[in-house]
Enzyme design. Structure first.
Site, PDB file in Angstrom:
ATOM      1  N   HIS A 145       0.837  -1.196   0.000  1.00  0.00           N
ATOM      2  CA  HIS A 145       0.000   0.000   0.000  1.00  0.00           C
ATOM      3  C   HIS A 145       0.873   1.247   0.000  1.00  0.00           C
ATOM      4  O   HIS A 145       1.813   1.370   0.782  1.00  0.00           O
ATOM      5  CB  HIS A 145      -0.926   0.004   1.211  1.00  0.00           C
ATOM      6  CG  HIS A 145      -2.025  -1.005   1.094  1.00  0.00           C
ATOM      7  ND1 HIS A 145      -2.125  -1.878   0.032  1.00  0.00           N
ATOM      8  CD2 HIS A 145      -3.074  -1.288   1.898  1.00  0.00           C
ATOM      9  CE1 HIS A 145      -3.193  -2.638   0.194  1.00  0.00           C
ATOM     10  NE2 HIS A 145      -3.782  -2.315   1.320  1.00  0.00           N
ATOM     11  N   ARG A 414      -5.762 -11.632  -3.376  1.00  0.00           N
ATOM     12  CA  ARG A 414      -6.892 -10.765  -3.007  1.00  0.00           C
ATOM     13  C   ARG A 414      -7.494 -10.153  -4.264  1.00  0.00           C
ATOM     14  O   ARG A 414      -6.780  -9.719  -5.165  1.00  0.00           O
ATOM     15  CB  ARG A 414      -6.472  -9.649  -2.058  1.00  0.00           C
ATOM     16  CG  ARG A 414      -7.674  -8.805  -1.600  1.00  0.00           C
ATOM     17  CD  ARG A 414      -7.325  -7.829  -0.484  1.00  0.00           C
ATOM     18  NE  ARG A 414      -6.679  -6.634  -0.941  1.00  0.00           N
ATOM     19  CZ  ARG A 414      -7.067  -5.377  -0.643  1.00  0.00           C
ATOM     20  NH1 ARG A 414      -8.136  -5.185   0.110  1.00  0.00           N
ATOM     21  NH2 ARG A 414      -6.399  -4.353  -1.086  1.00  0.00           N
ATOM     22  N   GLU A 536     -15.480  -4.590   5.280  1.00  0.00           N
ATOM     23  CA  GLU A 536     -14.780  -3.305   5.280  1.00  0.00           C
ATOM     24  C   GLU A 536     -15.630  -2.117   5.725  1.00  0.00           C
ATOM     25  O   GLU A 536     -15.174  -1.297   6.522  1.00  0.00           O
ATOM     26  CB  GLU A 536     -14.230  -3.024   3.875  1.00  0.00           C
ATOM     27  CG  GLU A 536     -13.257  -4.076   3.385  1.00  0.00           C
ATOM     28  CD  GLU A 536     -12.743  -3.766   1.995  1.00  0.00           C
ATOM     29  OE1 GLU A 536     -11.782  -3.013   1.881  1.00  0.00           O
ATOM     30  OE2 GLU A 536     -13.322  -4.290   1.025  1.00  0.00           O
ATOM     31  N   ASP A 576     -11.326   1.408   5.446  1.00  0.00           N
ATOM     32  CA  ASP A 576     -12.562   1.806   4.782  1.00  0.00           C
ATOM     33  C   ASP A 576     -13.705   2.004   5.761  1.00  0.00           C
ATOM     34  O   ASP A 576     -14.576   2.846   5.543  1.00  0.00           O
ATOM     35  CB  ASP A 576     -12.935   0.775   3.719  1.00  0.00           C
ATOM     36  CG  ASP A 576     -12.077   0.921   2.470  1.00  0.00           C
ATOM     37  OD1 ASP A 576     -12.253   1.911   1.746  1.00  0.00           O
ATOM     38  OD2 ASP A 576     -11.210   0.063   2.242  1.00  0.00           O
ATOM     39  N   ARG A 614      -4.976  -3.441   9.400  1.00  0.00           N
ATOM     40  CA  ARG A 614      -4.652  -2.161  10.018  1.00  0.00           C
ATOM     41  C   ARG A 614      -3.698  -1.370   9.140  1.00  0.00           C
ATOM     42  O   ARG A 614      -2.792  -1.921   8.531  1.00  0.00           O
ATOM     43  CB  ARG A 614      -4.009  -2.362  11.393  1.00  0.00           C
ATOM     44  CG  ARG A 614      -4.808  -3.230  12.334  1.00  0.00           C
ATOM     45  CD  ARG A 614      -4.014  -3.608  13.583  1.00  0.00           C
ATOM     46  NE  ARG A 614      -3.905  -2.483  14.499  1.00  0.00           N
ATOM     47  CZ  ARG A 614      -2.775  -2.006  14.961  1.00  0.00           C
ATOM     48  NH1 ARG A 614      -1.621  -2.521  14.551  1.00  0.00           N
ATOM     49  NH2 ARG A 614      -2.757  -1.003  15.808  1.00  0.00           N
ATOM     50  N   ARG A 747      -9.392   5.932  -2.302  1.00  0.00           N
ATOM     51  CA  ARG A 747      -8.821   4.938  -1.404  1.00  0.00           C
ATOM     52  C   ARG A 747      -8.552   5.584  -0.042  1.00  0.00           C
ATOM     53  O   ARG A 747      -8.281   6.766   0.072  1.00  0.00           O
ATOM     54  CB  ARG A 747      -7.526   4.380  -1.982  1.00  0.00           C
ATOM     55  CG  ARG A 747      -7.751   3.561  -3.235  1.00  0.00           C
ATOM     56  CD  ARG A 747      -6.501   2.787  -3.605  1.00  0.00           C
ATOM     57  NE  ARG A 747      -6.687   2.079  -4.856  1.00  0.00           N
ATOM     58  CZ  ARG A 747      -7.341   0.930  -4.979  1.00  0.00           C
ATOM     59  NH1 ARG A 747      -7.864   0.367  -3.912  1.00  0.00           N
ATOM     60  NH2 ARG A 747      -7.468   0.350  -6.152  1.00  0.00           N
TER      61      ARG A 747
END
Length: 916
Positions: A145, A414, A536, A576, A614, A747
């Site tokens: 990320h 994923r 989420e 989210d 997290r 995002r």
């Protein structure tokens, strides 16, 4: 010893690095530039620490008057000071930790020493300790990320600076040695200054894979086996006559890099194959080096050593026929092991960078066979009263093989549930099963998918023309099956489904896995991968217990769960849910979902493993991991725990080997403690009722601002550097899920990152203040007493407020007010900023009302000092960011202005340390 004395080493290190940076500036930028930067520094310190209005005004005038070239140099100088301060602080943490161990201080609860000291005090036996540890498996999962703004080149230099700085702690250094160390530090700081801070091009998936793998060299490949060794030794010291047994793997490393396709079209089957090839190469490089080193360390002569039959067979099977080693059975055995490793690497198509094997060997069929050979060597040494030889490098290597295998790290797959349903619809349509799967209701979808799981017939046909999307998804699961076959079942264990809303979302993935042979069909299907729902949003979290109850009601689902050891994993999304409902409601809904899921799983007779998604910041579920694990609901930590490690947090936790080991220890210690604490804590129902009341008001305040205020999106996009963050080359994934301006489609990472840059930190606190004010207005003094009781007695509430406290300490609206000037609509800017200021005031008041603290971070003086010392060096960066944004948005397209903005983003991220 006072706090000042304890911090003396830190102060010296910061002064030394600051002086070296100043000398570097003089050398490379000239005396005039150095004096300008020093003037700005002095004004920033005076305006911040002495609250000198004249200095503040003078600072603003000086910064506003800078030419583009000057602004870039000033930004770089203050950014690098933050980086150097980070290094000094990290070294000080390591120093203090070692001093505490050396002086016999009571070990911290978050360390393994503290954990086993408590176990001894409770009278835990060897058998009891091993029984507990047999249930434990902790897995930090690295993600790609994009919040890590540092380049690996600069990170490597920083690690070298930290290493040389640490050498100054040697109390017996002579003057010449100290001077030589300082000279090396000067060389490194000069190199850092001359190294490009920003990436010139956008990261690709292969770059992200390499970045993640660097942390195995930095920390994991050494620290994980050592932690297992420390646990084994600690168990051996517990009372009881049981011999030391082999400890199961309690700590492993996972990764999403190369397998996370949610919103990233660049993660393909080819990238998954590349990720595993590179991971295997890292693992084999380590094994080659260690086996070769072992051979050098074990020149034990067969004249004096007694061998076990299995060890003798291993030596006899070696291709090493050198007369010089005929009476050195361990060396001959290890030569044979090396040859078999080399043959295995060749069979797997791996690139090798080590010496050529002596002779040829048969490839190992799997990592277990390699481990068995090492066990034979170990067993022979111990049988011959040479346990001390076995407890050195060999012990570390045996544990590494058991933990890392040939795959190094377990990679999750994923993808978003929306993608799965499109692919399944296409497969069913082309197979003439149903023309419009998407038109079916949930019940009809489940019935159809269950029928597919029961039949051995595949859906995919060689004669159908599939879309690029369908081919890509089928290729991924096909590649996963190949990896399973070549590197073993530990290589890929989970398939995570983003945006899970229903049981059919899970069944769709099971059908896709069946197409690759990873689910065996039948009335009682068997799965090789765990299908993991990711809940989420606030709505998803509220529906999670109902979804999982319906999942377990399906015999096919229970069969797949049983085939995986009776364990079902559930992933919870912190980022989210926060963006959807705000900090307070996100925390509370996560807690409630966990509590209710524990009950659902107990009813179903299934063991629950939570995977906590997290982020780095409080606004994305961040905060100290040790406290977060202990604050989980009773019974929710059942030995196994996975959690994501993201962005810049990976570097801050794991780039330094000492700090990395401490963080890994803390994860294990917290998981063991939480596992043992399964009995209900006797929480009062009134705690939950109070949180329900506060959460309802908090989400109303949050959504009222973010989703229901006209013009809020315009304010957010104008008053923060969101557009410029999206331009940074910090990740392969787009900043938004869809090409839209809506907050819903943005995002969570750039959402939080943007608010951190302008020092508002809104996602980490907004809504609490007005919620608590309304609660106290209704409940009065009894309500105030109840909240104080919750703060003292309830780990969840305390952790929530403690994490919020950290962001309140970092938020600064005196800085943020300047960003308001970037909003073209002045009336809109005043209105929204006014609401933010009002809510922050209420939140600060609420915090101190509940905690009765004397100031922010009163219980964490080290962090308070760090923040206090950093603020003067962040202020010029924030000021210049606003000034450069004004120039850029007014049409100044000079490359230096654009670069300057990106440099301020980098510098502030370094100074804040957990920006995204």
């Amino acid at each position: 010893m006072g706090t000042h004395d304890k911090d003396a080493g830190l102060v010296e290190d910061i002064r030394l690095l600051g002086r070296i940076l100043g000398d570097t500036l003089r050398l490379h930028e000239g005396e005039e530039t150095y004096e300008l930067i020093e003037t700005i520094r002095q004004l920033a310190v005076a305006s911040r620490r002495m609250e000198d209005v004249a200095s503040r005004d003078s600072l603003a005038q000086t910064l506003d008057a800078l030419a583009d070239d000057q602004a870039v140099v000033v930004v770089r100088a203050f950014s690098y000071f933050s980086l150097l301060a980070n290094i000094a602080e990290d070294r000080h943490h390591v120093r203090r930790h070692r001093e505490n161990r050396r002086h016999g201080s009571h070990p911290l609860a978050s360390t393994l020493r503290g954990l086993f000291a408590d176990a001894l005090a409770r009278g835990t036996t060897k058998a009891g300790g091993l029984a507990t540890l047999a249930r434990v498996r902790v897995t930090p999962v690295l993600t790609a990320h994009p919040t890590e703004v540092q380049r690996k080149s600069t990170l490597d230099i920083q690690l070298a600076i930290a290493d040389w700085l640490g050498r100054l702690d040697n109390p017996v250094l002579i003057d010449e040695e100290r001077a030589a160390i300082e000279g090396e530090l000067r060389r490194l700081v000069a190199t850092l200054w001359l190294t490009r801070m920003l990436r010139a091009v956008k990261l690709g998936v292969k770059d992200e894979i390499e970045n993640a793998l660097a942390y195995f060299d930095y920390t994991f490949i050494d620290a994980v086996p050592r932690i297992h060794g420390e646990i084994e030794d600690s168990v051996a010291r517990l009372p009881g006559a049981a011999p030391r047994e082999a400890l199961p793997t309690v700590l492993s490393i996972g990764s999403w890099v190369g397998g996370d396709r949610d919103g990233n079209p660049f993660v393909t089957a080819e990238m998954l194959e590349h990720a595993f090839r590179r991971q295997a190469e890292i693992a084999f490089d380590h094994y080659f080096a260690e086996v070769h080193a072992l051979g050098a360390e074990l020149p034990v002569s067969g004249l004096w050593a007694r061998l076990t039959p299995s060890m003798q067979a291993l030596a006899d099977a070696s291709p090493d026929r050198s007369p010089f080693r005929q009476d050195e059975p361990y060396r001959r055995a290890l030569t044979g092991v090396f040859a078999r490793l080399a043959a295995t690497a060749t069979a797997l198509g791996l690139r090798r960078e080590h010496r050529t094997a002596v002779g040829r060997g048969e490839p190992y069929p799997d990592a277990a066979a390699f481990a068995a050979d090492l066990d034979a060597i170990d067993g022979s040494l111990r049988a011959d009263r040479s346990a001390m030889l076995a407890d050195g490098r060999l012990r570390q290597l045996r544990r590494a093989v058991r933990t890392f295998g040939f795959h190094l790290a377990t990679v999750d797959l994923r993808q978003n549930a929306d993608v799965h349903e499109q692919v399944i619809a296409e497969l069913l349509r082309e197979a003439r099963v149903t023309p419009d799967y998407l038109a079916l209701d949930e019940g009809a979808r489940q019935a159809l998918l269950l029928a597919e799981l029961a039949t051995p017939r595949p859906l995919r046909s060689l004669f159908a023309a599939y879309s690029e999307l369908a081919r890509g998804e089928l290729d991924i699961v096909g590649q996963a099956a190949k990896v399973h076959a070549s590197l073993g079942p530990e290589s890929i264990r989970q398939y995570v489904i983003s945006k899970t809303e229903s049981v059919s979302d899970l069944l769709e993935v099971a059908v896709l896995l069946k197409e690759a042979g990873l689910v065996m069909p039948g009335e009682a299907p068997v799965s090789r991968l765990q299908v993991v729902p990711l809940f989420e949003t606030i709505g998803d979290l509220r529906r999670a217990p109902q979804t999982m109850r319906a999942w377990f009601a399906l015999p096919a689902a229970k069969s797949m769960v049983a085939s995986l050891g009776g364990v079902q994993e559930v992933m919870l999304g912190y980022s989210d849910s926060n963006k959807d409902g705000g900090y307070v409601t996100s925390n509370w809904e996560l807690y409630k979902a966990e509590t209710e899921l524990v009950a659902v799983f107990r009813e179903a007779g299934v063991r629950l493993r939570f995977f906590h998604g997290r982020g780095g910041t409080v606004g994305r579920g961040g905060g100290p991991s040790y406290e977060a694990i202990l604050a989980q609901p009773p019974g929710s930590v059942q030995g196994e725990l996975r959690l994501t490690e993201q962005g810049e947090v990976i570097a801050s936790k794991y780039a330094n080997r000492d700090i990395g080991r401490r963080n890994l220890e803390a994860l294990v210690a917290a998981t063991v403690r939480a596992t043992l604490d399964e009995a209900p804590r006797g929480e009062h129902a009134e705690y939950h009722a109070a949180m329900e009341e506060i959460s309802a008001a908090a989400i109303a305040a949050y959504r009222g601002l973010v989703y229901e205020t006209p013009g809020f999106v315009d304010y957010f996009r104008a008053s923060t550097p969101i557009r410029e963050i999206a331009e940074l080359n910090i990740g392969s994934r787009p900043a938004s899920r869809k090409p839209s301006q809506r907050i819903e489609d943005l995002r969570a990472i750039p959402w939080v990152f943007s608010w951190a840059q302008c020092r508002v930190m809104l996602p980490g606190w907004y809504g609490l203040g007005s919620a608590v004010e309304a609660f106290l207005a209704r409940r009065g003094d009894k309500g105030r007493a109840l909240l104080a009781d919750m703060w003292r007695e309830w780990p969840f509430f305390r952790a929530m407020l403690s994490n919020l406290e950290m962001l309140l300490a970092k938020a600064d609206l005196s800085v943020a007010v300047r960003y308001k000037e970037l909003v073209p609509d002045a009336q809109l800017a005043d209105e929204i900023f006014g609401r933010i200021r009002q809510e922050l005031d209420l939140t600060v008041r609420a915090f101190f009302t509940i905690t009765t603290s004397e100031g922010f971070l009163a219980s964490n003086p080290a962090l308070a000092r760090s923040i206090r010392n950093r603020f003067p060096y962040l202020d010029p960066l924030n000021h210049l960011q606003v000034e450069l944004l004004k120039r850029y948005r007014a049409g100044d397209s000079a490359a230096k202005v654009h670069r300057g903005i990106h440099l301020t983003i980098n510098g502030l991220a370094a100074g804040l340390r957990n920006s995204g």
